[in-house]
Design an enzyme around this catalytic site. Sequence first.
Site, PDB file in Angstrom:
ATOM      1  N   GLY A  45       0.832  -1.193   0.000  1.00 24.04           N
ATOM      2  CA  GLY A  45       0.000   0.000   0.000  1.00 24.04           C
ATOM      3  C   GLY A  45       0.868   1.246   0.000  1.00 24.04           C
ATOM      4  N   GLN A  50       3.182   9.841   0.888  1.00 26.17           N
ATOM      5  CA  GLN A  50       4.443   9.095   1.075  1.00 26.17           C
ATOM      6  C   GLN A  50       5.438   9.375  -0.057  1.00 26.17           C
ATOM      7  OE1 GLN A  50       2.240   5.188   2.020  1.00 26.17           O
ATOM      8  NE2 GLN A  50       4.161   5.030   3.137  1.00 26.17           N
ATOM      9  N   CYS A  95       5.496  -0.037   7.286  1.00 27.59           N
ATOM     10  CA  CYS A  95       5.203   1.135   6.450  1.00 27.59           C
ATOM     11  C   CYS A  95       6.456   1.508   5.677  1.00 27.59           C
ATOM     12  CB  CYS A  95       4.769   2.296   7.343  1.00 27.59           C
ATOM     13  SG  CYS A  95       4.418   3.809   6.447  1.00 27.59           S
ATOM     14  N   LEU A  96       6.301   1.776   4.405  1.00 25.68           N
ATOM     15  CA  LEU A  96       7.461   2.140   3.584  1.00 25.68           C
ATOM     16  C   LEU A  96       8.094   3.449   4.069  1.00 25.68           C
ATOM     17  CD1 LEU A  96       6.070   1.185   0.061  1.00 25.68           C
ATOM     18  CD2 LEU A  96       7.922   0.038   1.298  1.00 25.68           C
ATOM     19  N   HIS A 137      -4.763   1.720   7.234  1.00 25.64           N
ATOM     20  CA  HIS A 137      -3.386   2.233   7.367  1.00 25.64           C
ATOM     21  C   HIS A 137      -3.154   3.378   6.371  1.00 25.64           C
ATOM     22  CE1 HIS A 137       1.123   1.506   7.837  1.00 25.64           C
ATOM     23  NE2 HIS A 137       1.056   2.263   6.737  1.00 25.64           N
ATOM     24  N   GLU A 138      -3.528   3.152   5.111  1.00 24.50           N
ATOM     25  CA  GLU A 138      -3.280   4.182   4.077  1.00 24.50           C
ATOM     26  C   GLU A 138      -4.187   5.389   4.281  1.00 24.50           C
ATOM     27  OE1 GLU A 138      -0.649   3.880   2.465  1.00 24.50           O
ATOM     28  OE2 GLU A 138      -0.347   1.767   2.921  1.00 24.50           O
ATOM     29  N   HIS A 141      -2.721   7.821   6.564  1.00 24.33           N
ATOM     30  CA  HIS A 141      -1.705   8.702   5.953  1.00 24.33           C
ATOM     31  C   HIS A 141      -2.352   9.981   5.406  1.00 24.33           C
ATOM     32  CE1 HIS A 141       2.100   6.569   6.057  1.00 24.33           C
ATOM     33  NE2 HIS A 141       1.545   5.452   5.623  1.00 24.33           N
TER      34      HIS A 141
END
Length: 176
Positions: A45, A50, A95-96, A137-138, A141
């Site tokens: 994701g 990000q 998370c990236l 999660h996304e 963000h």
Amino acid sequence: MNLKIIEYPDKRLRQKSLEIKKFNQELHDVLDAMYPIMIDTNGIGLAGIQVAIPKRILILNIPEEDGEQLKENLFEMVNPVITNKKGQSSYQEGCLSVPSFYEDINRFETICVNYQDRYGNTKNLEADGLLSIAIQHEHDHLEGILFIDRLTSSRRRKFEKEYKKMLKEKKTLKEA
Ligand code: Y12
Ligand code: CO
């Protein structure tokens, strides 16, 4: 398009992303450019912020049982709104933008999400399992929230210590 993943503690990750009003080529180019970045970094994701784009967009590609990520399973969500939430689940998230850190996070088990696709068509989806967790999660963000914000205060303190140490080690390696 030269997009790069930004990492905690970059303050831009705290911005609230803005609604998309124009479903034009610029939007398509951004979504197209986000996909290879997510796949090349083993992500499932990725939200616009990000890659330093503070717009309400996210992409998701949940792997098959064998770990393969099929492009036909790609979700692109523009202006997503989570409408219904029920149940509870816990999953080890990563998370990236917070590399090398994974922790169990409590989320809703099942959610309904209203969103638009890249052409502005309205969609409704009921999600559970990993897809539901990844959407939550996304979606966080887009509000400037990171999964580490959902840790208990003692676990968060431990994270900050470990992460600082990791950043220091990375810096030393770079300078060597
Ligand atoms: C469960 C799991 C993940 C999410 C949200 C989406 N998160 C990710 O896609 C995280 C990916 C990730 C990939 C990593 O691998 C590489 O960068 C090569 C990674 O490894 C390191 O940082 C070293 C960490 C995270 C929701 C629910
Ligand atoms: Co993330």
